[in-house]
Design an enzyme around this catalytic site. Structure first.
Site, PDB file in Angstrom:
ATOM      1  N   HIS A 170       0.829  -1.209   0.000  1.00 38.69           N
ATOM      2  CA  HIS A 170       0.000   0.000   0.000  1.00 38.69           C
ATOM      3  C   HIS A 170       0.862   1.258   0.000  1.00 38.69           C
ATOM      4  O   HIS A 170       0.398   2.312   0.409  1.00 38.69           O
ATOM      5  CB  HIS A 170      -0.929   0.000   1.220  1.00 38.69           C
ATOM      6  CG  HIS A 170      -1.894  -1.152   1.212  1.00 38.69           C
ATOM      7  ND1 HIS A 170      -1.784  -2.228   2.045  1.00 38.69           N
ATOM      8  CD2 HIS A 170      -2.973  -1.394   0.433  1.00 38.69           C
ATOM      9  CE1 HIS A 170      -2.768  -3.086   1.806  1.00 38.69           C
ATOM     10  NE2 HIS A 170      -3.502  -2.610   0.824  1.00 38.69           N
ATOM     11  N   HIS A 171       2.120   1.141  -0.437  1.00 36.39           N
ATOM     12  CA  HIS A 171       2.970   2.341  -0.423  1.00 36.39           C
ATOM     13  C   HIS A 171       2.440   3.390  -1.388  1.00 36.39           C
ATOM     14  O   HIS A 171       2.734   4.570  -1.253  1.00 36.39           O
ATOM     15  CB  HIS A 171       4.426   1.990  -0.752  1.00 36.39           C
ATOM     16  CG  HIS A 171       4.667   1.636  -2.188  1.00 36.39           C
ATOM     17  ND1 HIS A 171       4.219   0.462  -2.739  1.00 36.39           N
ATOM     18  CD2 HIS A 171       5.271   2.311  -3.188  1.00 36.39           C
ATOM     19  CE1 HIS A 171       4.545   0.441  -4.021  1.00 36.39           C
ATOM     20  NE2 HIS A 171       5.189   1.544  -4.315  1.00 36.39           N
TER      21      HIS A 171
ATOM     22  N   ASP B  35       6.944   3.074 -13.623  1.00 31.69           N
ATOM     23  CA  ASP B  35       6.474   4.347 -13.053  1.00 31.69           C
ATOM     24  C   ASP B  35       4.957   4.504 -13.113  1.00 31.69           C
ATOM     25  O   ASP B  35       4.442   5.564 -13.486  1.00 31.69           O
ATOM     26  CB  ASP B  35       7.150   5.542 -13.764  1.00 31.69           C
ATOM     27  CG  ASP B  35       8.638   5.594 -13.480  1.00 31.69           C
ATOM     28  OD1 ASP B  35       9.032   5.178 -12.376  1.00 31.69           O
ATOM     29  OD2 ASP B  35       9.399   6.013 -14.371  1.00 31.69           O
TER      30      ASP B  35
ATOM     31  N   LYS C 237       6.489  -4.440 -10.687  1.00 32.75           N
ATOM     32  CA  LYS C 237       6.189  -4.082 -12.077  1.00 32.75           C
ATOM     33  C   LYS C 237       5.751  -2.621 -12.174  1.00 32.75           C
ATOM     34  O   LYS C 237       6.235  -1.869 -13.010  1.00 32.75           O
ATOM     35  CB  LYS C 237       5.057  -5.002 -12.543  1.00 32.75           C
ATOM     36  CG  LYS C 237       4.826  -5.023 -14.006  1.00 32.75           C
ATOM     37  CD  LYS C 237       3.699  -5.996 -14.333  1.00 32.75           C
ATOM     38  CE  LYS C 237       4.048  -7.421 -13.979  1.00 32.75           C
ATOM     39  NZ  LYS C 237       3.034  -8.385 -14.430  1.00 32.75           N
TER      40      LYS C 237
ATOM     41  N   LYS D 117      -3.213  -2.419  -7.541  1.00 35.18           N
ATOM     42  CA  LYS D 117      -3.655  -2.783  -8.891  1.00 35.18           C
ATOM     43  C   LYS D 117      -3.147  -4.159  -9.247  1.00 35.18           C
ATOM     44  O   LYS D 117      -1.996  -4.500  -8.960  1.00 35.18           O
ATOM     45  CB  LYS D 117      -3.053  -1.752  -9.861  1.00 35.18           C
ATOM     46  CG  LYS D 117      -3.497  -1.887 -11.273  1.00 35.18           C
ATOM     47  CD  LYS D 117      -4.597  -0.886 -11.596  1.00 35.18           C
ATOM     48  CE  LYS D 117      -5.248  -1.116 -12.927  1.00 35.18           C
ATOM     49  NZ  LYS D 117      -6.081  -2.313 -12.970  1.00 35.18           N
TER      50      LYS D 117
ATOM     51  N   LYS E 112      -3.399  -8.786  -6.590  1.00 37.37           N
ATOM     52  CA  LYS E 112      -3.790  -9.848  -7.530  1.00 37.37           C
ATOM     53  C   LYS E 112      -4.987 -10.592  -6.977  1.00 37.37           C
ATOM     54  O   LYS E 112      -5.118 -10.756  -5.765  1.00 37.37           O
ATOM     55  CB  LYS E 112      -2.633 -10.841  -7.732  1.00 37.37           C
ATOM     56  CG  LYS E 112      -2.717 -11.603  -9.020  1.00 37.37           C
ATOM     57  CD  LYS E 112      -2.248 -10.736 -10.160  1.00 37.37           C
ATOM     58  CE  LYS E 112      -2.253 -11.437 -11.480  1.00 37.37           C
ATOM     59  NZ  LYS E 112      -1.623 -10.590 -12.503  1.00 37.37           N
TER      60      LYS E 112
ATOM     61  N   SER F  45      -3.644   0.048 -18.400  1.00 38.64           N
ATOM     62  CA  SER F  45      -4.697   0.070 -17.373  1.00 38.64           C
ATOM     63  C   SER F  45      -4.637   1.391 -16.611  1.00 38.64           C
ATOM     64  O   SER F  45      -5.671   1.967 -16.260  1.00 38.64           O
ATOM     65  CB  SER F  45      -4.498  -1.072 -16.375  1.00 38.64           C
ATOM     66  OG  SER F  45      -5.132  -2.233 -16.832  1.00 38.64           O
TER      67      SER F  45
HETATM   68  P1  NAD Z   1      -5.216 -16.110 -21.527  1.00 35.92           P
HETATM   69  O1  NAD Z   1      -6.119 -16.918 -20.682  1.00 35.92           O
HETATM   70  O2  NAD Z   1      -5.811 -15.114 -22.462  1.00 35.92           O
HETATM   71  O3  NAD Z   1      -4.246 -17.036 -22.412  1.00 35.92           O
HETATM   72  C1  NAD Z   1      -3.458 -18.064 -21.918  1.00 35.92           C
HETATM   73  C2  NAD Z   1      -3.297 -19.085 -23.037  1.00 35.92           C
HETATM   74  O4  NAD Z   1      -2.343 -20.071 -22.633  1.00 35.92           O
HETATM   75  C3  NAD Z   1      -4.601 -19.804 -23.357  1.00 35.92           C
HETATM   76  O5  NAD Z   1      -4.837 -19.749 -24.753  1.00 35.92           O
HETATM   77  C4  NAD Z   1      -4.350 -21.224 -22.858  1.00 35.92           C
HETATM   78  O6  NAD Z   1      -5.046 -22.200 -23.603  1.00 35.92           O
HETATM   79  C5  NAD Z   1      -2.854 -21.347 -23.051  1.00 35.92           C
HETATM   80  N1  NAD Z   1      -2.232 -22.417 -22.247  1.00 35.92           N
HETATM   81  C6  NAD Z   1      -2.614 -22.904 -21.051  1.00 35.92           C
HETATM   82  N2  NAD Z   1      -1.781 -23.889 -20.653  1.00 35.92           N
HETATM   83  C7  NAD Z   1      -0.857 -24.019 -21.630  1.00 35.92           C
HETATM   84  C8  NAD Z   1       0.261 -24.869 -21.810  1.00 35.92           C
HETATM   85  N3  NAD Z   1       0.606 -25.762 -20.894  1.00 35.92           N
HETATM   86  N4  NAD Z   1       0.997 -24.743 -22.943  1.00 35.92           N
HETATM   87  C9  NAD Z   1       0.669 -23.834 -23.893  1.00 35.92           C
HETATM   88  N5  NAD Z   1      -0.391 -22.990 -23.771  1.00 35.92           N
HETATM   89  C10 NAD Z   1      -1.141 -23.084 -22.660  1.00 35.92           C
HETATM   90  O7  NAD Z   1      -4.197 -15.427 -20.490  1.00 35.92           O
HETATM   91  P2  NAD Z   1      -3.313 -14.141 -20.724  1.00 35.92           P
HETATM   92  O8  NAD Z   1      -4.059 -12.969 -20.222  1.00 35.92           O
HETATM   93  O9  NAD Z   1      -2.766 -14.164 -22.098  1.00 35.92           O
HETATM   94  O10 NAD Z   1      -2.141 -14.422 -19.666  1.00 35.92           O
HETATM   95  C11 NAD Z   1      -1.014 -15.225 -19.975  1.00 35.92           C
HETATM   96  C12 NAD Z   1       0.109 -14.902 -19.015  1.00 35.92           C
HETATM   97  O11 NAD Z   1       0.413 -13.506 -19.101  1.00 35.92           O
HETATM   98  C13 NAD Z   1      -0.199 -15.163 -17.542  1.00 35.92           C
HETATM   99  O12 NAD Z   1       0.982 -15.557 -16.901  1.00 35.92           O
HETATM  100  C14 NAD Z   1      -0.620 -13.797 -17.039  1.00 35.92           C
HETATM  101  O13 NAD Z   1      -0.416 -13.653 -15.635  1.00 35.92           O
HETATM  102  C15 NAD Z   1       0.328 -12.916 -17.818  1.00 35.92           C
HETATM  103  N6  NAD Z   1      -0.107 -11.524 -17.943  1.00 35.92           N
HETATM  104  C16 NAD Z   1      -1.293 -11.194 -18.527  1.00 35.92           C
HETATM  105  C17 NAD Z   1      -1.631  -9.852 -18.651  1.00 35.92           C
HETATM  106  C18 NAD Z   1      -2.889  -9.415 -19.362  1.00 35.92           C
HETATM  107  O14 NAD Z   1      -3.040  -8.196 -19.590  1.00 35.92           O
HETATM  108  N7  NAD Z   1      -3.769 -10.286 -19.753  1.00 35.92           N
HETATM  109  C19 NAD Z   1      -0.786  -8.854 -18.153  1.00 35.92           C
HETATM  110  C20 NAD Z   1       0.426  -9.228 -17.578  1.00 35.92           C
HETATM  111  C21 NAD Z   1       0.750 -10.563 -17.482  1.00 35.92           C
END
Ligand code: NAD
Length: 471
Positions: A64-65, A99, A94, A70, A106, A362
């Site tokens: 909460h700094h 910034d 992150k 988010k 989460k 965001s």
């Molecule tokens: P998503 O649900 O849209 O997509 C994930 C994809 O990975 C799916 O298509 C799923 O079928 C596939 N998948 C699952 N298991 C798998 C495996 N073993 N091998 C290959 N593919 C597999 O999710 P996303 O939003 O794209 O998030 C993906 C990663 O990115 C996560 O680690 C998430 O925390 C990170 N992330 C997402 C965002 C965002 O804005 N959505 C932001 C920062 C980080």
């Protein structure tokens, strides 16, 4: 010990490794590292067939700094408390790196989305939001969720609607969540922001001639071969932008299998055929790989894990052939595997920097919601008029006329999408150089992840000093 417990430990291990290069008091480092609050809730779900199920869900606010906190909400069968704490911690670091003036948070709901109907998912999402409101774990100035694995614009829209219904005409209520559809207060460019940010980050790293020489690669993205794991929101957009930027996508892995073609795959074709035919193994052309994680070991210049954590472990790390790993997912490389890769000279562009494009945009959406005006609305026409006058003056002075297409391109004013993408590119490029400079300050003896952690620790520590908590 479970896989996810190791994930939070891994984040803290990486933190400790970086903290050794700082001289902050032990108490301050502990305060930065600890997860401030975690709310574990359970609630009943009445399924479409009338049966009742208990759903487990969490929201962790790591720091909460700065407020609000988010972080995304993940819908996954194996999500648990330790995982959301780890991911919330990564969000704090992150936000500091790019910034964005937020603390980290989460959320997680322990469900496999494919097992539920759309109306069941809606009931789960609305009830989860209700629980967050009740415990003050959501609000424009409190804690602002966003999409993550298994969630998207639809869920964010349900969250905003539930929050607004309970908020008693709060003026900024729409800013309670980001990643909403544009028609519901979202910002243009948010859906593709994380993938676009991944592209900017990898492009910037590849343009560094000195680093590319050390890896035995030529500078620039052009012609570099890329394997992407996960064709969801982040993976699809990252692959698409990398392809448009000149890279050759040679492999794509999904949960049911993978496809590899050293001559290159067209991302949109793979995406569409997989959707139509129900499996990546039914997509035309290329070698099909049933054991999907095997693709990570195939030859390529850049490997982009964009699915889930713990994908490159001590089990497969010795067979990884990529020279660059762009961590689009959170925590795809375990800390032990990270060490092995570092010794092998592989460049890892760390998650807490590389996938920060989502939270950056965001932040822009949140700014749009609390300012109640679309980016570009005030200035677009004015800019267009000034640019047009300038071009006409040049034409008059030189006696030459611009090609119409060039004229129109220059004479335009920036709209929301232009401004969002420009802000995102600026953020990703600046943050890359901040991290790279920290690495250089340490004579390149630390990797980019440690440099990114040092950057985050310094910025969060500065906040605590500014708050007067640590004199
Ligand atoms: P998503 O649900 O849209 O997509 C994930 C994809 O990975 C799916 O298509 C799923 O079928 C596939 N998948 C699952 N298991 C798998 C495996 N073993 N091998 C290959 N593919 C597999 O999710 P996303 O939003 O794209 O998030 C993906 C990663 O990115 C996560 O680690 C998430 O925390 C990170 N992330 C997402 C965002 C965002 O804005 N959505 C932001 C920062 C980080």
């Amino acid at each position: 010990m479970s896989k996810t417990i190791r994930f939070f430990e891994q984040v803290n291990k990486n933190f400790d490794e970086a903290a050794r290069y700082t001289d902050y008091p032990e108490g301050l480092l502990k305060q930065i590292k600890i997860c401030n609050s975690v709310y574990h809730m359970t609630f009943p779900l009445k399924r479409d067939d009338g049966t009742i199920e208990t759903v487990h869900a969490w929201r962790a606010e790591h720091s909460h700094h700065k407020l609000p906190t988010k972080g995304g909400i993940r819908y996954a069968a194996n999500v648990n408390e330790d995982e959301v704490m780890a991911l919330a911690a990564l969000m704090t670091y992150k936000c500091a790196i790019v910034d964005v003036p937020f603390g980290g948070a989460k959320g997680g709901v322990q469900i496999s989305t494919y097992k539920y109907s759309k109306s069941e998912l809606e009931r789960i999402t609305r009830r989860y939001t209700f629980e967050l409101v009740k415990k003050n774990f959501i609000g424009p100035g409190v804690d602002v969720p966003a999409p993550d694995y298994g969630t998207g614009a639809q869920e964010m829209s349900w969250i905003a609607d539930t929050y607004m219904a309970m908020s008693n005409n709060e003026l900024d209520a729409l800013a309670c969540v980001t990643g909403k559809p544009v028609t519901q207060g979202g910002v243009r460019g948010r859906t593709e922001a994380t993938g676009r940010g991944v592209y900017y980050g990898i492009r910037e790293a590849c343009e560094n001639a000195e680093d590319m020489k050390r890896l035995g690669l030529t500078p620039g993205l052009d012609g570099k071969t890329v394997i992407v794991q996960g064709l969801g929101n982040v993976g699809y957009h990252a692959a698409k932008f990398l392809q448009e930027g000149g890279a050759v996508i040679v492999g794509i892995a999904e949960y049911e299998g993978a496809i590899y073609n050293p001559k290159g795959l067209d991302v949109d074709t793979v995406f569409q055929q997989r959707r139509e035919r129900g499996s990546i193994l039914k997509v035309d052309g290329g070698e099909k790989i049933e054991e999907t994680t095997k693709l990570l070991e195939y030859p390529c210049d850049i490997l982009v894990p964009a699915a889930l954590e713990n994908q490159i472990t001590m089990e497969n790390v010795h067979r990884i052939q990529a020279k660059i790993i762009g961590e689009a997912a959170n925590g795809p490389v375990t800390s032990d595997a990270n060490k092995v890769l570092r010794e092998k000279g592989v460049m890892i562009i760390p998650d807490m920097y590389l996938n920060a494009g989502g939270v950056t945009v965001s932040y822009f959406e949140w700014l749009k919601n609390i300012s109640h005006v679309r980016f570009g609305r005030m200035g677009k026409r004015f800019e267009k008029r000034i640019n047009t006058e300038m071009l006409r003056a040049i034409e008059k002075l030189t006696g030459k006329t611009f090609d119409q297409e060039i004229f129109d391109r220059i004479a335009t004013g920036a709209d929301e999408a232009d401004l969002v993408n420009s802000g995102l590119e600026e953020t990703m490029v600046n943050a890359y150089w901040e991290i790279r400079n920290i690495q250089q300050r340490h004579e390149d003896k630390i990797d980019l992840r440690t440099a990114a952690f040092i950057d985050a620790i310094e910025k969060v520590a500065r906040s605590y000093y500014e708050l007067g908590i640590f004199p």
